[in-house]
Every structure is written in structure tokens, then in C-alpha cells.
Design an enzyme around this catalytic site. Structure first.
Site, mmCIF file in Angstrom:
data_model
loop_
_atom_site.group_PDB
_atom_site.id
_atom_site.type_symbol
_atom_site.label_atom_id
_atom_site.label_comp_id
_atom_site.label_asym_id
_atom_site.label_seq_id
_atom_site.Cartn_x
_atom_site.Cartn_y
_atom_site.Cartn_z
ATOM 1 N N GLY A 7 0.891 -1.051 0.039
ATOM 2 C CA GLY A 7 -0.193 0.017 -0.175
ATOM 3 C C GLY A 7 0.881 1.399 0.044
ATOM 4 O O GLY A 7 1.509 1.556 1.062
ATOM 5 N N ALA A 8 0.958 1.880 -1.253
ATOM 6 C CA ALA A 8 1.745 3.210 -1.456
ATOM 7 C C ALA A 8 0.975 4.365 -1.004
ATOM 8 O O ALA A 8 1.225 5.555 -1.831
ATOM 9 C CB ALA A 8 2.485 3.123 -2.539
ATOM 10 N N VAL A 11 -0.694 6.338 4.034
ATOM 11 C CA VAL A 11 0.131 5.665 5.547
ATOM 12 C C VAL A 11 1.246 5.094 5.072
ATOM 13 O O VAL A 11 2.289 4.988 5.670
ATOM 14 C CB VAL A 11 -1.155 4.959 6.054
ATOM 15 N N GLY A 12 1.094 4.130 3.848
ATOM 16 C CA GLY A 12 2.125 3.304 3.537
ATOM 17 C C GLY A 12 3.432 4.015 3.125
ATOM 18 O O GLY A 12 4.465 3.812 3.583
ATOM 19 N N ARG A 82 -11.196 5.619 5.727
ATOM 20 C CA ARG A 82 -12.680 6.073 5.949
ATOM 21 C C ARG A 82 -12.397 7.741 5.424
ATOM 22 O O ARG A 82 -11.544 8.232 5.379
ATOM 23 C CB ARG A 82 -12.998 5.909 7.353
ATOM 24 N N ARG A 88 -14.627 2.901 11.373
ATOM 25 C CA ARG A 88 -13.506 2.145 10.703
ATOM 26 C C ARG A 88 -14.319 0.717 10.444
ATOM 27 O O ARG A 88 -13.776 0.142 9.505
ATOM 28 C CB ARG A 88 -12.457 1.868 11.504
ATOM 29 N N ASN A 95 -11.800 -4.368 2.655
ATOM 30 C CA ASN A 95 -10.479 -4.612 2.971
ATOM 31 C C ASN A 95 -10.445 -5.631 3.381
ATOM 32 O O ASN A 95 -9.023 -6.399 3.437
ATOM 33 C CB ASN A 95 -10.480 -3.560 4.127
ATOM 34 N N SER A 119 -4.207 -1.964 8.025
ATOM 35 C CA SER A 119 -5.537 -1.794 7.474
ATOM 36 C C SER A 119 -6.816 -1.626 8.448
ATOM 37 O O SER A 119 -6.629 -2.716 9.241
ATOM 38 C CB SER A 119 -5.662 -2.664 6.262
ATOM 39 N N ASN A 120 -7.549 -0.933 8.388
ATOM 40 C CA ASN A 120 -8.733 -1.034 9.283
ATOM 41 C C ASN A 120 -10.046 -1.719 8.633
ATOM 42 O O ASN A 120 -10.145 -2.259 7.319
ATOM 43 C CB ASN A 120 -9.452 0.479 9.274
ATOM 44 N N ASP A 148 -3.064 5.333 18.981
ATOM 45 C CA ASP A 148 -4.000 5.746 20.012
ATOM 46 C C ASP A 148 -3.295 6.521 21.223
ATOM 47 O O ASP A 148 -3.906 7.278 21.612
ATOM 48 C CB ASP A 148 -5.061 4.963 20.199
ATOM 49 N N ARG A 151 -1.800 9.886 20.294
ATOM 50 C CA ARG A 151 -2.905 10.779 20.271
ATOM 51 C C ARG A 151 -3.106 10.882 21.967
ATOM 52 O O ARG A 151 -3.502 12.318 22.230
ATOM 53 C CB ARG A 151 -4.244 10.247 19.724
ATOM 54 N N HIS A 175 -9.394 -0.977 18.389
ATOM 55 C CA HIS A 175 -9.030 0.178 17.939
ATOM 56 C C HIS A 175 -10.223 0.874 16.978
ATOM 57 O O HIS A 175 -10.365 0.916 15.913
ATOM 58 C CB HIS A 175 -7.970 -0.011 16.880
#
Ligand code: NAI
Length: 308
Positions: A7-8, A11-12, A82, A88, A95, A119-120, A148, A151, A175
């Protein structure tokens, strides 16, 4: 050392960028199904080597798993993120198909890899990867609690007007906006309980802000976040590669720990060169235990949708 990031997307690519800057491997393969995207992003990243001075080589791959062969660590970020207003959990259908096929391909070429699932809905995707592939449980790590917790620490630091570096704290459980459990009682400012500095009301607000931390960003940005998710994932990869034995809340397969069986959920684990090495057992209060049970029930309901 060789690391693959599948996954580019946002996030990737951010994960790969953090990994190469820290020189966690000789080679980082970035793989995506979108023609040319991973090659382009890898080349763009490599052009920062001449500016930043690192020696890790990023390599792009349009769905060619041969290039990932012999990876020591694989991060899976492929899948839909999302949009504002989505949970999620709503991502499960698409997914699940993506994570299943990616895990199969990855383990075909790197049977000994430690796999980090991003991945979610992440706890369910981690569970799916485990059930589908039969990978030894200690080599499978779901990334959620690391983010999390970052955060949580940031919201505490903002409220206290101190540096997030001086705050220690963890978020365990699922999560999800309603399933994560910020452990306010155990959070400290350099070892001193944060309850010495913030009122119960303020601590409740911090916990509530943490739980919707991802949704807040999705609403502001228009899609889900990537800087902190990428940094949190790279932190886990670093603890594996450098055998740092950091304690990080990660989604791992529970077999009786924290009173739960046959489920992947966030608990503190020691992360080292062989994956997650052990689960740290916290003495939870009755309220925290009840929250953990409720969280497990929600994750279990989500897992049921996989029809495994
Ligand atoms: P994105 O849309 O920017 O990137 C996803 C990439 O996956 C796209 O480039 C797409 O082409 C690729 N992809 C789709 N199917 C693929 C396949 N079969 N093989 C290889 N690549 C494939 O999304 P973003 O923002 O990077 O998020 C990725 C995932 O991570 C989402 O599911 C998101 O919800 C999740 N996420 C999880 C977090 C966590 O804490 N666990 C935090 C942030 C995001």
C-alpha cells in the site's frame, strides 16, 4: 535487513519514509496495485537521500511480489481509508478481501516475515490475517494502540501545556472510536500521575478526545490521517529491527490473557526481533476490566462478519 510496505497510499508511503530516514533496512520495497505509483513515490523518496544523507534504498513495485522476496518485516496498509462520517468498521467488506490476498502473497515470498497489519478495521484484519494464513501468532502485530497512545499523550500534553515527550500513557482495547480504552489512571508526567495536574473532568475530556481522535482528523482533512499513523507504524518496525523491547499496546492474538480467547485486541506487548515477545499483564480496575470486556464484545461482533 529488508522491509516491505504494502500500500503506497498516505499511510504506507509515510511509514516507508520514516523507515528509510531511520535506516532500519538496506532495502524498503513499496508495493501497490496502482500502476507506477509505488515506483514514483519510491524514486521521490530516494531523491531525499542526497539531501538527508541516509543509505536505505526504497524500491517501488506495481503488484510484483517477487520483489518483496525474503523480507524480514512486512507492513500491510493496503485498503480503503475512511471518509468523514464513516467508522473504521464500515471498511470491513472491501478491506477483508484485500488483506487476505495480500497476506497470502506476502507469506509466499517471505514465509519468515514479521507482519504488521495497519488496514482497518485493524483488530478484525489482524484476526483475519492470522486465521487465513496460519502465521505463528507472535509474528503478527496489529498497529492501533501505538497511534491511539500517541494521540492520548498529545491531548494530555496540550491540556497540561507540557511536552508530549514527558507524558507516558497507553490506550488498550479495540482500535475503534467506542472500543479503545485510554488508561487515564496509569498515565504519568515523568512518572507523576497526571491526576495530580488535571481535574477528573479534564481527564475525561482528554479520554473522549482521544477516542474520536481519528474521526476529528478525518473531518478536518477530508480523509484519514497519515503522519502519526506512519510514525507509529515505523516505531513498531524499529523496535523489531533494533530489538528494542519497547512496550507498545498492539493488537495480538489472546489466548486467555486479559480474560479473552480467540480474538486480536490491543494489549501492551514487548516488541523485539522475533515479533511480540510477551504480553504485559496490567492490574486493571473493575471499571477498566468492564470496558475491556465490552470492547472485546464489539471486536468479536465485527469478526463474526468475516464468516470464517
Ligand atoms: P490510501 O487510500 O491513501 O492508500 C491505500 C493504498 O492501498 C492505495 O494506494 C491503494 O491503491 C492500495 N491498495 C488497494 N488494494 C491493494 C492491493 N490489493 N494490493 C496493494 N495495494 C492495494 O489509504 P491510507 O490513508 O494510506 O490508509 C490505508 C489503510 O490504513 C486504511 O484501511 C485505513 O483505514 C488504515 N489506517 C489504519 C490506521 C491504524 O491505526 N491502524 C491509521 C490510519 C489508517
Amino acid at each position: 535487513m529488508k522491509i516491505t510496505v504494502v500500500g503506497a497510499g498516505a499511510v504506507g508511503a509515510t511509514t516507508a519514509d520514516n523507515i528509510i530516514r531511520r535506516e532500519l533496512a538496506e532495502e524498503v520495497v513499496l508495493l501497490d496495485i496502482k500502476e507506477g505509483v509505488s515506483e514514483g513515490k519510491a524514486l521521490d523518496m530516494y531523491q531525499t537521500a542526497a539531501l538527508l544523507g541516509f543509505n536505505t534504498k526504497p524500491v517501488g513495485s506495481t503488484n510484483d511480489y517477487e520483489k518483496t522476496k525474503g523480507s524480514d518485516v512486512v507492513v500491510i496498509t493496503s485498503g480503503l481509508p475512511r471518509k468523514p462520517g464513516m467508522t473504521r468498521e464500515e471498511l470491513i467488506g472491501i478491506n477483508a478481501g484485500i488483506v487476505k490476498s495480500v497476506t497470502d502473497n506476502i507469506l509466499k515470498y517471505s514465509p519468515k516475515a514479521i507482519v504488521v497489519v495497519v488496514s482497518n478495521p485493524m483488530d478484525t484484519m489482524t484476526y483475519l490475517a492470522l486465521k487465513d494464513s496460519g502465521i505463528p501468532k507472535k509474528r503478527l502485530i496489529g498497529m492501533g494502540g501505538a497511534l491511539d497512545s500517541a494521540r492520548f499523550k498529545t491531548y494530555l500534553a496540550l491540556e497540561m501545556e507540557v511536552s508530549p515527550n514527558d507524558i507516558h500513557g497507553m490506550v488498550i482495547g479495540g482500535h475503534g472510536d467506542t472500543t479503545m480504552i485510554p488508561l487515564t489512571r496509569l498515565a504519568t508526567y515523568n512518572g507523576i500521575p497526571v491526576s495530580r495536574f488535571l481535574s477528573a473532568e479534564k481527564l475525561e475530556k482528554v479520554a473522549a478526545d482521544t477516542m474520536v481522535g481519528g474521526a476529528t482528523l478525518t473531518k478536518l482533512i477530508g480523509t484519514s490521517a497519515w503522519y502519526a499513523p506512519g510514525a507509529a507504524t515505523a516505531m513498531i518496525v524499529e523496535s523489531i529491527v533494533r530489538n528494542q523491547k519497547r512496550i507498545v499496546p498492539c493488537s495480538v492474538y489472546l489466548n486467555g490473557e486479559y480474560g479473552q480467547k480467540d480474538i486480536c485486541m490491543g494489549v501492551p506487548v514487548v516488541i523485539g526481533r522475533t515479533g511480540w515477545e510477551k504480553i504485559i499483564s496490567l492490574r486493571l480496575s473493575d471499571a477498566e476490566k468492564a470496558a475491556f470486556e465490552k470492547s472485546a464484545e464489539a471486536v468479536r461482533n465485527m469478526n463474526a462478519a468475516l464468516n470464517l
